[in-house]
Write a protein that holds these residues in place. Structure first.
Motif, short mmCIF file in Angstrom:
data_model
loop_
_atom_site.label_atom_id
_atom_site.label_comp_id
_atom_site.label_asym_id
_atom_site.label_seq_id
_atom_site.Cartn_x
_atom_site.Cartn_y
_atom_site.Cartn_z
N SER A 1 37.54 33.19 50.30
CA SER A 1 36.54 33.63 49.34
C SER A 1 35.55 32.51 49.06
O SER A 1 35.92 31.33 49.12
CB SER A 1 37.25 34.03 48.03
OG SER A 1 36.32 34.16 46.99
N VAL B 1 42.92 39.25 45.41
CA VAL B 1 43.19 37.92 45.93
C VAL B 1 44.65 37.91 46.38
O VAL B 1 45.55 38.23 45.61
CB VAL B 1 42.93 36.84 44.86
CG1 VAL B 1 43.34 35.47 45.36
CG2 VAL B 1 41.46 36.86 44.44
N GLN B 2 44.89 37.55 47.64
CA GLN B 2 46.25 37.55 48.19
C GLN B 2 46.92 36.19 48.04
O GLN B 2 48.10 36.12 47.71
CB GLN B 2 46.23 37.94 49.67
CG GLN B 2 45.72 39.33 49.93
CD GLN B 2 46.61 40.40 49.33
OE1 GLN B 2 47.83 40.25 49.28
NE2 GLN B 2 46.02 41.47 48.86
N TRP C 1 41.66 39.68 41.04
CA TRP C 1 40.66 40.34 41.89
C TRP C 1 39.39 39.50 41.96
O TRP C 1 39.06 38.76 41.04
CB TRP C 1 40.30 41.70 41.32
CG TRP C 1 41.41 42.69 41.41
CD1 TRP C 1 42.52 42.76 40.63
CD2 TRP C 1 41.52 43.75 42.34
NE1 TRP C 1 43.32 43.79 41.02
CE2 TRP C 1 42.73 44.43 42.07
CE3 TRP C 1 40.72 44.20 43.38
CZ2 TRP C 1 43.15 45.53 42.81
CZ3 TRP C 1 41.13 45.30 44.10
CH2 TRP C 1 42.34 45.95 43.83
N ILE D 1 41.38 36.37 50.62
CA ILE D 1 41.45 37.82 50.50
C ILE D 1 41.82 38.38 51.86
O ILE D 1 41.56 37.76 52.88
CB ILE D 1 40.13 38.42 49.98
CG1 ILE D 1 38.98 38.07 50.91
CG2 ILE D 1 39.85 37.95 48.55
CD1 ILE D 1 37.70 38.79 50.58
N TYR E 1 37.91 42.91 45.95
CA TYR E 1 39.05 42.63 46.80
C TYR E 1 40.15 41.98 45.99
O TYR E 1 39.88 41.09 45.18
CB TYR E 1 38.68 41.68 47.94
CG TYR E 1 37.49 42.11 48.73
CD1 TYR E 1 37.61 43.07 49.72
CD2 TYR E 1 36.23 41.56 48.49
CE1 TYR E 1 36.51 43.47 50.46
CE2 TYR E 1 35.13 41.96 49.23
CZ TYR E 1 35.27 42.91 50.21
OH TYR E 1 34.18 43.31 50.93
#
Length: 100
Positions: free
Chosen positions: A97, A73-74, A59, A88, A71
């Motif tokens: 980010s 983190v993808q 995150w 994100i 958020y």
């Protein structure tokens, strides 16, 4: 070296090329976020950035002027040899980010 799941469709016809490419750091230039390094810092203007792990996910937290935004983190961009950046997702959009 393990071959990414993203390469699986290519591997059936191009096994030699996929294996060769997997030895280069460029093959790790975009990947789903896993358990990433954690830490935090404060900017000269007082904004606090933190990256941390919770519930098996990484995150990002931003705290500024009494407001807090978090958020998941993808994705991670960059091979990680020198640095990595984070993406994100907000709705249907990806944003880079300010953390790296």
């Amino acid at each position: 070296m393990a071959v990414s799941n993203y390469a699986a469709p290519c591997q059936s016809c191009h096994a030699k090329q996929v294996l060769g490419y997997s030895h280069f750091s460029m093959s790790r230039s975009l990947r789903p976020a896993a358990l990433e390094p954690t830490g935090s810092f404060r900017t000269a203007t007082g904004t606090q950035f933190t990256i941390y792990t919770r519930d098996g996910r990484t995150w990002q937290r931003l705290e500024r002027e009494g407001e807090r935004f978090e958020y998941p983190v993808q994705y991670v961009i960059g091979s990680g040899n020198h640095a990595a950046g984070y993406l994100i997702q907000l709705g249907d959009h990806l944003f880079q980010s300010p953390l790296a």
